[in-house]
Design a protein around this motif. Structure first.
Motif, PDB file in Angstrom:
ATOM      1  N   SER C   6       0.666  -1.341  -0.071  1.00  0.00           N
ATOM      2  CA  SER C   6      -0.018  -0.112   0.058  1.00  0.00           C
ATOM      3  C   SER C   6       0.620   1.248   0.041  1.00  0.00           C
ATOM      4  O   SER C   6       0.308   2.329   0.213  1.00  0.00           O
ATOM      5  CB  SER C   6      -0.817   0.191   1.217  1.00  0.00           C
ATOM      6  N   THR C   7       1.940   1.273  -0.645  1.00  0.00           N
ATOM      7  CA  THR C   7       2.859   2.417  -0.407  1.00  0.00           C
ATOM      8  C   THR C   7       2.279   3.516  -1.429  1.00  0.00           C
ATOM      9  O   THR C   7       2.551   4.683  -1.148  1.00  0.00           O
ATOM     10  CB  THR C   7       4.435   1.994  -0.877  1.00  0.00           C
ATOM     11  N   SER C   8       1.477   2.894  -2.293  1.00  0.00           N
ATOM     12  CA  SER C   8       1.213   3.773  -3.288  1.00  0.00           C
ATOM     13  C   SER C   8      -0.154   4.412  -2.932  1.00  0.00           C
ATOM     14  O   SER C   8      -0.942   5.141  -3.779  1.00  0.00           O
ATOM     15  CB  SER C   8       0.998   3.010  -4.690  1.00  0.00           C
ATOM     16  N   VAL C   9      -0.831   4.241  -1.833  1.00  0.00           N
ATOM     17  CA  VAL C   9      -1.988   4.640  -1.520  1.00  0.00           C
ATOM     18  C   VAL C   9      -2.109   5.559  -0.160  1.00  0.00           C
ATOM     19  O   VAL C   9      -1.157   5.254   0.658  1.00  0.00           O
ATOM     20  CB  VAL C   9      -2.974   3.415  -1.180  1.00  0.00           C
TER      21      VAL C   9
END
Lengths: 107, 103, 236
Positions: C6-9
């Motif tokens: 979830s680093t992109s969120v």
């Protein structure tokens, strides 16, 4: 489906009904727990969307098509998008989000 | 036929449970979101089967609404919540990253 | 494997951000309280009659006078119309609360997406059609104003997400009128029948069908406008 049209057919249907309802009920409880317990807000939103789907199916099983319809329309059409947009607005400064000036006046 | 429809609905529900594994595992947000989209498709199929099994034609409308509105959540996801951390510069690089993420 | 979760969120709230949990004594008290609630609920459920009489028979008996053929719509719009009117008002109050908090954020969508435009062309007319279908269905089958309004509101959300904005001319009082229309027409009809000596919201059976359809159409529009406006996240 000749094999299923037997005197035992009613028993089959009863067992299948029980399994379907039991699985749906357990799934709903599990999803509710995971949604509330998830520390990752995005995962909680995805689980909440799944929760809405399972809830709509449970209303369908309870022969409440009106409520299933309302849950489907609200859950699939509005809540998911609303929560995702709210999440994006909560953390506008994090890398990877579209920068959206908070509370800036549009007009 | 009712027992066949119910058995199929039960099977589809089990595939939905299997899909929850992907929601929990991820690893990227897009994986989780697509799993939720898959649930929407499964729910449409289950509701259509239930409409036949329970002789309740109103459930077809529920399936119709689900099918129609499934796209909205994913549109909100792509437009608001999701943007790759580091934009891959070229298509091959993007594919390579996708393959790497899946491994 | 690197931690790519979830680093992109946005909003990846780690567990350490949460405050410390309650101590052992507090946990014990919580457990006892929850157990007490459980026992209370179980007693209440077990003391219920095995087959609840319900009001199904009464509704079926009065269905011909309600103006619609679907019992749920008859209850929502006729027998218990008061509840539905107040529900519409609650939805409207929720929007007022959101509007009083903040103006809508400056919505600059990323560049126009050709795929989204094609999706819009395909989906938006279909969604409006289905909303009309659900509204009409409410008279004799599952459906009605709330479901139709939600589908129509979802259309608004989709159009907003793809970068379409309300024209300036509609932004002001026409939007407010659409938001108010459901509650206003519902109340007006409810008051108008009082001129004939009937209580508030008691429609004459002869014209009940038409009145309910008019109320439902107005409510659909208001619910759709309210839901779409809620998605803006502030006063436009």
């Amino acid at each position: 489906m000749e094999t299923l049209i037997t005197p035992g057919n009613d028993a089959w249907v009863a067992v299948l009904n029980l399994l379907l309802d039991g699985l749906l009920g357990l799934l709903l409880l599990w999803l509710a727990w995971r949604t509330l317990a998830s520390a990752d807000l995005f995962r909680a939103i995805v689980l909440f969307i799944a929760f809405g789907l399972v809830l709509a199916m449970i209303w369908a099983r309870l022969d409440a098509a009106d409520i299933a319809l309302a849950e489907a329309a609200i859950g699939a059409g509005v809540t998911g998008a609303l929560l995702l947009a709210a999440l994006a607005r909560l953390h506008p400064d994090r890398p990877g989000t579209q920068a959206r000036p908070r509370g800036s006046d549009a007009s | 036929m009712s027992s066949l429809y119910l058995a199929l609905a039960l099977f589809l529900l089990l595939t939905l449970v299997a899909g929850l594994w992907r929601v929990g595992r991820g690893p990227t947000a897009a994986d989780r979101m697509l799993a939720a989209q898959l649930f929407g498709t499964t729910a449409v199929a289950i509701l259509l089967l239930l409409a036949e099994a329970m002789d309740s034609p109103g459930l077809r409308d529920v399936a119709l609404v689900f099918a129609l509105l499934a796209a909205i959540t994913v549109v909100a996801f792509t437009r608001r919540a999701w943007q790759p951390e580091r934009l891959p510069t070229s298509e091959p690089e993007r594919l390579a990253e996708r393959a790497g993420g899946a491994a | 494997m690197p931690d790519t979760r979830s680093t992109s969120v946005p909003g990846t709230v780690r567990a350490r951000a949460l405050p410390a949990g309650p101590g052992p004594t507090a946990r014990l008290i919580l457990l006892l309280l929850l157990a007490a609630v459980l026992v209370g609920l179980a007693t209440a459920v077990l003391s219920l009659p095995p087959v609840a009489p319900g009001l199904g028979a009464v509704v079926t008996e009065h269905l011909p006078a309600s103006g619609v053929e679907h019992p749920v719509t008859a209850v929502l719009l006729n027998f218990r119309g008061y509840d539905t009117l107040l529900e519409l008002a609650v939805l409207w109050l929720a929007l007022l609360a959101v509007w009083s908090l903040t103006p809508a954020p400056l919505a600059h969508e990323p560049t126009a997406n050709p795929m989204l435009a094609a999706l819009n062309q395909l989906l938006a007319p279909l969604m409006i059609l289905v909303a009309g279908y659900l509204l009409w269905n409410g008279g004799h089958a599952p459906g009605g104003a709330f479901q139709a309004g939600a589908v129509l509101g979802a259309t608004g959300v989709l159009l907003h997400l793809s970068g379409r904005r309300l024209p300036r001319a509609v932004d002001g009082w026409p939007l407010r009128l659409a938001l108010l229309l459901g509650v206003a027409l519902f109340s007006l009809i409810g008051l108008a029948v009082m001129a004939g000596g009937a209580p508030f919201l008691t429609y004459p059976p002869a014209s009940a069908g038409g009145l309910i359809l008019a109320i439902e159409a107005a409510a659909t529009l208001s619910i759709a406008a309210t839901l779409a406006a809620l998605f803006l996240g502030g006063r436009p």
